[in-house]
Design a protein around this motif. Structure first.
Motif, PDB file in Angstrom:
ATOM      1  N   ASP A 103     -12.280  -3.224  -0.968  1.00 56.35           N
ATOM      2  CA  ASP A 103     -12.067  -4.370  -1.848  1.00 56.35           C
ATOM      3  C   ASP A 103     -13.013  -4.289  -3.033  1.00 56.35           C
ATOM      4  O   ASP A 103     -14.182  -3.956  -2.872  1.00 56.35           O
ATOM      5  N   LEU A 133      -0.761  -2.425   4.757  1.00 63.89           N
ATOM      6  CA  LEU A 133      -1.503  -2.399   3.502  1.00 63.89           C
ATOM      7  C   LEU A 133      -2.279  -1.086   3.507  1.00 63.89           C
ATOM      8  O   LEU A 133      -3.014  -0.794   4.443  1.00 63.89           O
ATOM      9  N   TYR A 148       3.252  -9.965   6.820  1.00 67.16           N
ATOM     10  CA  TYR A 148       3.748  -8.648   7.241  1.00 67.16           C
ATOM     11  C   TYR A 148       4.878  -8.887   8.240  1.00 67.16           C
ATOM     12  O   TYR A 148       4.606  -9.267   9.393  1.00 67.16           O
ATOM     13  N   PHE A 208     -11.401 -13.547  -1.705  1.00 64.13           N
ATOM     14  CA  PHE A 208     -12.272 -12.573  -2.364  1.00 64.13           C
ATOM     15  C   PHE A 208     -13.326 -13.289  -3.190  1.00 64.13           C
ATOM     16  O   PHE A 208     -12.985 -14.092  -4.066  1.00 64.13           O
ATOM     17  N   ALA A 267      -4.169  -2.404   6.810  1.00 65.46           N
ATOM     18  CA  ALA A 267      -3.467  -3.237   7.785  1.00 65.46           C
ATOM     19  C   ALA A 267      -2.258  -2.458   8.279  1.00 65.46           C
ATOM     20  O   ALA A 267      -1.585  -1.784   7.495  1.00 65.46           O
ATOM     21  N   ARG A 317      -4.268  -1.402  -2.649  1.00 62.38           N
ATOM     22  CA  ARG A 317      -5.382  -1.046  -3.500  1.00 62.38           C
ATOM     23  C   ARG A 317      -5.617   0.435  -3.453  1.00 62.38           C
ATOM     24  O   ARG A 317      -5.440   1.058  -2.448  1.00 62.38           O
ATOM     25  N   HIS A 326     -10.599  -0.155   4.650  1.00 59.92           N
ATOM     26  CA  HIS A 326      -9.808  -0.766   5.715  1.00 59.92           C
ATOM     27  C   HIS A 326      -8.329  -0.724   5.344  1.00 59.92           C
ATOM     28  O   HIS A 326      -7.970  -0.384   4.218  1.00 59.92           O
ATOM     29  N   HIS A 372      -1.094 -12.905   2.899  1.00 57.48           N
ATOM     30  CA  HIS A 372      -0.256 -11.748   3.262  1.00 57.48           C
ATOM     31  C   HIS A 372       0.731 -12.148   4.343  1.00 57.48           C
ATOM     32  O   HIS A 372       0.379 -12.858   5.287  1.00 57.48           O
ATOM     33  N   LEU A 419     -11.659 -12.717   5.633  1.00 61.23           N
ATOM     34  CA  LEU A 419     -10.265 -12.587   6.069  1.00 61.23           C
ATOM     35  C   LEU A 419     -10.036 -13.442   7.312  1.00 61.23           C
ATOM     36  O   LEU A 419     -10.847 -13.418   8.233  1.00 61.23           O
ATOM     37  N   VAL A 473      -6.720 -13.919   2.755  1.00 64.05           N
ATOM     38  CA  VAL A 473      -7.910 -13.165   2.373  1.00 64.05           C
ATOM     39  C   VAL A 473      -8.550 -13.855   1.175  1.00 64.05           C
ATOM     40  O   VAL A 473      -7.863 -14.145   0.194  1.00 64.05           O
ATOM     41  N   HIS A 495      -7.914   0.970   1.596  1.00 62.84           N
ATOM     42  CA  HIS A 495      -8.595   0.630   0.347  1.00 62.84           C
ATOM     43  C   HIS A 495      -9.945   0.003   0.653  1.00 62.84           C
ATOM     44  O   HIS A 495     -10.209  -0.387   1.783  1.00 62.84           O
ATOM     45  N   ARG A 543       3.031 -10.819  11.074  1.00 63.92           N
ATOM     46  CA  ARG A 543       1.580 -11.019  11.017  1.00 63.92           C
ATOM     47  C   ARG A 543       1.243 -11.700   9.703  1.00 63.92           C
ATOM     48  O   ARG A 543       1.853 -11.394   8.666  1.00 63.92           O
ATOM     49  N   PHE A 569      -5.452  -5.412  11.643  1.00 64.22           N
ATOM     50  CA  PHE A 569      -6.500  -4.998  10.710  1.00 64.22           C
ATOM     51  C   PHE A 569      -7.258  -3.814  11.311  1.00 64.22           C
ATOM     52  O   PHE A 569      -7.596  -3.828  12.493  1.00 64.22           O
ATOM     53  N   SER A 608      -2.040 -13.147   7.196  1.00 63.24           N
ATOM     54  CA  SER A 608      -3.488 -13.233   7.001  1.00 63.24           C
ATOM     55  C   SER A 608      -3.752 -13.919   5.672  1.00 63.24           C
ATOM     56  O   SER A 608      -2.897 -13.902   4.773  1.00 63.24           O
TER      57      SER A 608
END
Ligand SMILES: O=C(O)CCC(=O)C(=O)O
Ligand SMILES: [Fe+2]
Length: 675
Positions: A229, A224, A212, A300, A286, A378, A284, A210, A236, A298, A227, A294, A245, A296
Motif C-alpha cells: 500500500d 487483488l 469479492y 488508508f 487477496a 496495485r 499482500h 471491496h 483492514l 480498507v 501489492h 468476501r 487476505f 472487506s
C-alpha cells in the motif's frame, strides 16, 4: 453501553449487573449518581489491570529487542488489532451498509456512484489489460473520507443514508486509531513524540470497499493482485469474516484469517520512507474462493497534504544515511498517480522515468501502491524514484505474474527481459511451482533472479552473469547451496525442455495445458511426438544436442567423474583441474568433490584467499594488472570462495563494492539487492 446492547447472554448481564451494582452502591450511600456514557474503558479489577500492564510491558520489551536485532518489520509488518476501541456496533453498521451498497441495482450504481474515466472515486474494477493478465475478481468502491473538505459532494450524498452516516463516524474513529498506532511506533522507535504523528494531523484518508464474489475457478484469478500500500498505515476489516487476505513472507503466502472484531493493520510505503526503512511496507494480496463472497473495508491513512515525505531527521545518521528521497506530500501523490513517471518533473534531480508501474491500467490510471488513492490492483514496489541515489532498497513483491520479473530485470538487474518469460512462468505454475519474488535472493548466490520454487524446494532462476557481454541471453539455472545448475541456455530452451518432458511423460495431466501455455512459441519449438520419432532413448542426450553454455564447469566435472570411474585417474585429475578453472559455483556439486579428483587439498582455496588479500591485490597491480581488472577478479574469487560453503550473504557487500570500484554500479546494486 454498546457492549451491553450488543453482547448477548452472559456478557450482557455481567456488564449491566456491574453497572447496576455501582449505582446501587452509591444510592445506598445516599448519593444520586449522574450517569455519563463517555465511551471510555470499563474499569476492571486491579489484578486484571496489573496483568494487562505486565503484558504490555513485556510485549514492548520484545518489540524493543526485535528492533535492536533490526527485525522490526518481521515482528510488526502486519498485525491484528483487537480491543481497538472502535465499537462493534459501528463496525456492524458499516458491514450492513456495505452489503446494502453492493446489493444496489446496477443501474442505480451506474447512475450515481460510478467511477468516471480518469477519476479515482466510486465503483470500479481493475479492467482487463491483456489475455495474459490474471484477473482481479473484485468490485470496489473507493472514496476519500478525510479531511472533510476532500469528501466528494457528488458521491457522499448519493450513498445509502445509513452507510454515509456510519462512514462519517467510522472515518474519524479510524483516524484516531491510526494516530494512536503511530504514537506507539514513535515510542518504540525512541524518537520524540509527534515527530511522525505531526505529519498525519489532518492526514488524507481514503477508504476502499471491496466485494469479492465467489469464483467458480478461484485459482484462475486473483482477488487483488500482490501489492504494497502506498499509504502509511492501512487498517483492514474483513467484514464478513471470510478468509482471503494473505501476506508475503520470504516468498511464501501466509493467510491472515479474520479474528472476530479484529482489524488487520498493514504498514505501507509512506511509513517505510518516513522511518528510513526501519519499518518495511508489506506485500499482500487477496484470494477468492468458490463458495463464499468476501467483503472487506480498507482505510488508508496518508500524511497530510502540506508536509514533506522523507526519512525523518532523527532516523538519519552517518551510519544510517537516508535511503529514500524526500519530496513534498503533493509530489508523492503526483508520483503515485502518474502513469509511468514520464510526465513527472518532480525535481531537478535525475529521476529515472521508468520503474514506477509494473502493470499499467487500460484507462491510463496508475496502479501503484494502492493505499493512497483507490483500491484498484496495485503495482507492487516502492518506485525506484523514491530511493536515494546509489542505495539499494527497491523492493518487489512476490507477484504471481511475470510483470514483476520483467520490471525487476529491467530496473534492478539492468538486463533485457527474455522475450518469452511470461510463457515460461505460466508453465512453471502449471507444473505446480510457486512463483517467487524476483528479489527473494537472501541466502542464494547473489547473481540470480529467482522465478519459482518447486514442491521439493528447488528454485528455478535466471542467471545474471555479472560481466555478461552485451546481448547475452540469461541462462536458466537451478539454484543450489553451492552454486547453480544449468537448466537451459535461455528461456526458450527451457520451454522446449519442459515440452519435451511433458510429451514423454504420458501420464502428465498437465501436458495439454503446458502446450497451450507455451502458445505459438511452443509450436515453433517442438511438435508433439518428435522425441519419440527421433529414436533417441535418453532425454538428456536428445536435449543436449544443443551445446552447453560456455563458462559452466559441469560438463568438465562430468567428464572427470566418468574418467575416474573407468580408472583413468590421471586424465580425470586433469579434467577436474580444468573444471576448477571455471567459476566454482558452476561445478554442479561441492567444491571438495572436484578438488579430490583434481588431487588438490586446500592449496587452491589458500591461493584464492591470498589473491583477495590486500597484499595479493597490490602484487597484481605492481605486475601491471589494470585496477578495474583487479577488483573484478577479486569479485570472482570471492564468489568462488563463498561457493565452497555456500556462505553467500557474507560476501555480498564486498562483492558489490568490487563491482562499484570497477565502475559497474548497476551490477553492484543488483548484487546487493534482496527483498
Ligand atoms: O481485501 C483485502 O483483504 C485486501 C485489500 C487491500 O489490500 C487493499 O485494498 O489495498
Ligand atoms: Fe492493500
Amino acid at each position: 453501553m454498546e457492549l451491553c446492547l450488543n453482547s448477548d447472554g452472559e456478557k450482557k448481564l455481567r456488564y449491566i449487573d456491574y453497572f447496576m451494582h455501582r449505582i446501587n452502591l452509591l444510592r445506598h450511600h445516599k448519593i444520586t449518581p449522574v450517569v455519563v456514557f463517555d465511551g471510555g474503558n470499563v474499569p476492571c479489577k486491579s489484578t486484571t489491570e496489573q496483568d494487562r500492564h505486565r503484558r504490555r510491558i513485556s510485549n514492548r520489551e520484545i518489540a524493543m529487542a526485535k528492533l535492536k536485532e533490526g527485525n522490526v518489520s518481521a515482528a510488526t509488518e502486519f498485525f491484528q488489532l483487537v480491543n481497538h476501541g472502535v465499537s462493534n456496533c459501528l463496525v456492524e453498521k458499516i458491514k450492513e451498509g456495505v452489503e446494502e451498497l453492493y446489493k444496489l441495482p446496477i443501474e442505480e450504481k451506474r447512475k450515481k456512484l460510478w467511477r468516471n474515466p480518469g477519476e479515482k472515486e466510486g465503483f470500479g474494477d481493475s479492467g482487463v489489460l491483456s489475455d495474459e493478465q490474471i484477473l482481479d475478481w473484485n468490485d470496489e468502491f473507493f472514496l476519500f473520507t478525510l479531511p472533510v473538505a476532500l469528501r466528494n459532494p457528488h458521491l457522499f450524498p448519493n450513498l445509502p443514508l445509513p452507510l454515509s452516516e456510519s462512514l462519517k463516524i467510522y472515518s474519524v474513529e479510524l483516524a484516531k486509531l491510526a494516530m494512536m498506532l503511530i504514537s506507539q511506533m514513535e515510542k518504540i522507535l525512541g524518537i520524540k513524540s509527534k515527530e511522525i504523528s505531526k505529519l498525519f494531523e489532518d492526514g488524507i484518508q481514503g477508504m476502499c470497499l471491496h466485494y469479492y464474489p465467489p469464483c467458480p475457478q478461484p485459482d484462475q484469478v486473483s482477488g487483488l493482485a500482490p501489492h504494497s500500500d502506498a499509504a502509511a498505515i492501512t487498517i483492514l476489516y474483513q467484514l464478513n469474516q471470510v478468509d482471503g487476505f494473505q501476506v508475503n513472507k520470504d516468498g511464501m503466502w501466509i493467510p491472515v484469517n479474520p479474528l472476530p472484531n479484529a482489524f488487520l493493520v498493514n504498514l505501507g510505503d509512506q511509513l517505510e520512507i518516513i522511518t528510513n526503512g526501519i519499518y518495511l511496507s508489506n506485500i499482500h494480496r487477496a484470494v477468492v474462493n468458490s463458495a463464499k463472497e468476501r467483503m472487506s473495508i480498507v482505510t488508508f491513512l496518508n500524511a497530510n497534504e502540506d508536509c514533506d515525505i522523507g526519512p525523518i531527521q532523527s532516523l538519519v545518521t552517518q551510519q544510517n544515511p537516508a535511503l529514500y528521497k524526500t519530496m513534498t506530500s503533493k509530489e508523492y501523490i503526483k508520483l503515485m498517480f502518474s502513469l509511468n513517471g514520464e510526465d513527472i518533473n518532480i525535481s531537478e534531480d535525475s529521476w529515472v522515468a521508468h520503474g514506477i508501474l509494473l502493470c499499467p491500467k487500460p484507462n491510463g490510471e496508475p496502479q501503484i501502491g494502492g493505499g493512497l488513492v483507490y483500491g484498484a490492483p496495485r503495482a507492487t514496489a516502492l518506485p525506484k524514484l523514491l530511493f536515494s541515489h546509489g542505495r539499494n532498497r527497491l523492493r518487489c513483491s512476490a507477484s504471481s505474474s511475470s510483470t514483476d520479473h520483467v520490471s525487476f530485470i529491467k530496473d534492478v538487474a539492468t538486463s533485457k527481459p527474455p522475450q518469452n518469460l511470461s510463457q515460461l512462468m505460466k508453465m512453471l505454475k502449471i507444473r505446480g511451482d510457486t512463483i517467487m519474488s524476483p528479489g527473494a535472493k537472501q541466502g542464494l548466490i547473489p547473481i540470480v533472479i529467482p522465478l519459482a520454487r518447486n514442491n521439493s524446494g528447488a528454485i528455478t532462476a535466471l542467471l545474471r552473469w555479472p560481466t555478461a557481454p552485451p546481448g547475452m541471453e540469461m541462462p536458466v539455472v537451478e539454484v543450489r547451496k553451492h552454486g547453480v545448475w544449468l537448466l537451459a541456455k535461455n528461456v526458450d530452451q527451457l520451454i522446449h525442455r519442459i515440452l519435451v518432458e511433458a510429451d514423454t511423460e504420458n501420464s502428465s495431466e498437465n501436458s495439454d495445458e503446458l502446450f497451450h501455455a507455451s502458445g505459438d512459441l511452443g509450436e515453433k519449438l517442438y511438435t508433439k511426438g518428435d522425441f519419440a520419432k527421433s529414436q533417441i532413448s535418453n532425454l538428456d542426450v536428445y536435449l543436449l544436442k544443443q551445446e552447453h553454455f560456455p563458462g559452466f564447469a559441469r560438463p568438465f566435472v562430468f567428464n572427470a567423474e566418468v574418467l575416474l570411474k573407468v580408472g583413468r585417474t590421471s586424465e580425470a585429475k586433469d579434467a577436474a583441474r580444468g573444471a576448477l578453472k571455471s567459476p566454482w559455483w558452476t561445478l554442479g556439486c561441492k567444491y571438495e568433490e572436484v578438488a579430490n579428483i583434481a588431487q588438490w587439498d586446500d592449496e587452491q582455496i589458500e591461493y584464492f584467499k591470498e589473491k583477495v588479500s590486500e597484499e595479493g591485490k597490490q602484487e597484481d597491480l605492481k605486475k601491471g594488472k589494470a585496477p578495474a581488472q583487479v577488483v573484478l577478479d577479486e569479485a570472482a574469487f570471492l564468489l568462488d570462495l563463498a561457493s565452497v560453503d555456500g556462505t553467500w550473504d557474507e560476501c555480498v557487500e564486498r562483492i558489490a563494492e568490487c563491482y562499484k570500484e570497477a565502475g559497474l554500479n548497476d551490477v553492484a546494486t543488483f548484487i546487493q539487492y534482496t527483498d
